[in-house]
Design an enzyme around this catalytic site. Structure first.
Site, short mmCIF file in Angstrom:
data_model
loop_
_atom_site.label_atom_id
_atom_site.label_comp_id
_atom_site.label_asym_id
_atom_site.label_seq_id
_atom_site.Cartn_x
_atom_site.Cartn_y
_atom_site.Cartn_z
N HIS A 194 1.03 -0.89 0.00
CA HIS A 194 0.38 0.18 0.11
C HIS A 194 0.80 1.26 0.22
O HIS A 194 1.09 1.90 1.61
CB HIS A 194 -0.82 -0.05 0.68
CG HIS A 194 -1.96 1.08 1.21
ND1 HIS A 194 -3.35 1.10 2.16
CD2 HIS A 194 -1.99 2.41 0.34
CE1 HIS A 194 -4.03 1.63 1.96
NE2 HIS A 194 -2.99 2.40 1.17
N HIS A 249 -5.98 -0.14 5.63
CA HIS A 249 -5.95 -0.06 6.42
C HIS A 249 -7.00 0.12 7.64
O HIS A 249 -7.74 1.14 8.26
CB HIS A 249 -4.99 1.39 6.80
CG HIS A 249 -6.13 2.75 5.50
ND1 HIS A 249 -7.90 2.30 5.32
CD2 HIS A 249 -6.10 3.14 4.54
CE1 HIS A 249 -7.89 2.96 4.23
NE2 HIS A 249 -6.83 3.86 3.87
N ASP A 278 0.39 2.77 3.72
CA ASP A 278 0.28 3.23 3.36
C ASP A 278 0.73 5.34 2.69
O ASP A 278 0.36 5.89 3.62
CB ASP A 278 -0.97 3.93 4.00
CG ASP A 278 -2.72 4.89 3.46
OD1 ASP A 278 -1.91 5.29 2.40
OD2 ASP A 278 -3.25 5.14 4.01
#
Ligand code: DOR
Ligand code: ZN
Ligand code: ZN
Length: 408
Positions: free
Chosen positions: A60, A201, A277
């Site tokens: 990610h 997430h 992320d």
């Protein structure tokens, strides 16, 4: 390449010394002693008894290329990855333009060639204009279709349930940005269509409970946690004006009780992967307007090693979360673990170097880190990609990264 004297963690948590022989980019042998004669004229790297981990697979990241390259680009983002021990990353579609047609995907791929310092793959983006007819054309070309069920950076929110269902049905795997009740909506779509679902997430205890229930039903649902939701809380964010700006991300940081629940799920296997992320914005942007997202690839592994030191997680479990499982879920051929037959992607770590996260040595174009207050549980000394050193003690070699096969 022959990597000598590697301390590696076995699945039963024992630590042993091994030599690792890599030929044509692949691990061909892991044994107590591999004589130099066997390696022919291979390059020899002596790990000196230091910890050697499989290269991190970060499922990610937002590398911002094309269109948002003042925040990050393929070069800087992949160098930051190499420095952090990340040897493979998957790039999200909320670039400019967003990756919502086959042509735009192919454009993005073309622009990435020859610029990456580690290996990579891409997501395709689901669009509110209903681009579900494009999705079958991306089969085998992407890791998954990414859909935003909540508002976030970019204009990619999909609200219409019929469109969502068509996006699911045409995908091999759907990754979602879903928060709170939207997690249940996504799981409902997985149940209805039978299409595997990857929940990005997760941060709330209630979201993790939804994942747990879905798994108990036998649904093909996977969950990801991020380092910022594991190491920071709402309190850290609310400390002052500066932290309110810089620790702003979506999903937001949560309460201590949520963080504790998330750690438990990370340990137990309810959570499958840790993805950073990595969502860089410049310091100027963070201070002058509301921007969601924090960079992460550079420090995720070093931070997580503090948790190993504190007994919060074992090394074998961490390697599953950071390497094995993401490679398995996204079908990343050759990646995911220190095993014969896998790519020769290795990270040599100095576990004795446990200083603070340095805010002045950032490679990411964003130029800052949300982890400045925290300690490293070790330092990435050397990153090896398919049998070639790509990063060693502050120096970069390459770029040798290539796009890898994705999808099942
Ligand atoms: O905080 C976030 N930043 N959350 C997202 O979902 C997107 C990301 C970004 O691209 O900036
Ligand atoms: Zn997201
Ligand atoms: Zn994201």
């Amino acid at each position: 390449m022959l990597v000598k004297n590697c301390k590696i963690a076995l699945s039963d948590n024992r630590e042993v010394l091994r030599d690792i022989l890599i030929e044509d980019g692949m691990i061909v042998k892991i044994e107590a002693q591999i004589p130099l004669t066997e390696s022919g004229k291979a390059e020899v790297v002596d790990a000196g008894g230091k910890l050697v981990l499989p290269g991190v697979v970060d499922p990610h990241t937002h590398m911002r290329d094309p269109g948002l390259t003042h925040k990050e680009d393929f070069t800087t983002g992949s160098m930051a990855a190499a420095k952090g021990g990340v040897t493979t990353f998957l790039d999200m579609p909320n670039t400019l333009p967003p990756v919502i047609t086959l042509d735009l995907l192919l454009d993005k791929k073309k622009k990435a060639v020859g610029r990456a310092w580690v290996d990579y793959g891409f997501y395709f983006g689901g669009a509110k204009s209903d681009n579900s007819a494009e999705i079958p054309k991306t089969r085998g070309l992407v890791a998954a279709t990414k859909v935003f069920l909540n508002v976030s950076t970019g204009d990619m929110l999909v609200e219409d349930l019929d469109i969502l269902e068509r996006i699911f049905r045409n995908s091999e795997l759907v990754a979602v940005h879903a928060e709170g009740e939207m997690v249940d909506r996504a799981i409902g779509l997985c149940e209805k269509t039978g299409v595997p679902l990857y929940l990005c997430h997760l941060s709330l205890a209630s979201e993790v409970k939804s994942l747990e229930a879905a798994k108990a039903k036998g649904l093909p649902v996977y969950g990801e946690a991020t380092p910022h939701h594991l190491f920071l809380t709402r309190e850290d964010m609310e400390e002052n004006e500066h932290t309110r700006q810089f620790l702003r991300m979506k999903p937001e940081l949560k309460e201590k009780s949520d963080v504790e629940y998330l750690w438990r799920a990370v340990r137990s296997g309810v959570i499958d992967t840790i993805g950073t992320d990595h969502a860089p914005h410049t310091i100027e942007e963070k201070t002058s307007k509301l921007t969601s997202g924090v960079p992460g690839v550079e420090h995720s592994l070093e931070l997580l090693l503090t948790a190993v030191g504190e007994g919060k997680i074992t090394l074998p479990r961490l390697m599953q979360l950071l390497s094995e499982k993401p490679a398995e879920i996204f079908g990343l051929g050759g990646k995911g673990g220190l095993k014969e037959g896998k790519h020769g992607d290795l990270v040599i770590v100095d576990q004795t170097d446990r200083g603070p996260v340095e805010e002045d040595k950032i490679i990411s174009k964003s130029g800052w880190t949300p982890y400045g207050k925290l300690k490293r549980g070790g330092r990435v000394l050397t990153t090896i990609l398919r049998g070639r050193v790509v990063y060693d003690r502050g120096k970069f070699y390459g770029p040798y990264g290539v796009e890898i096969a994705c999808g099942k």
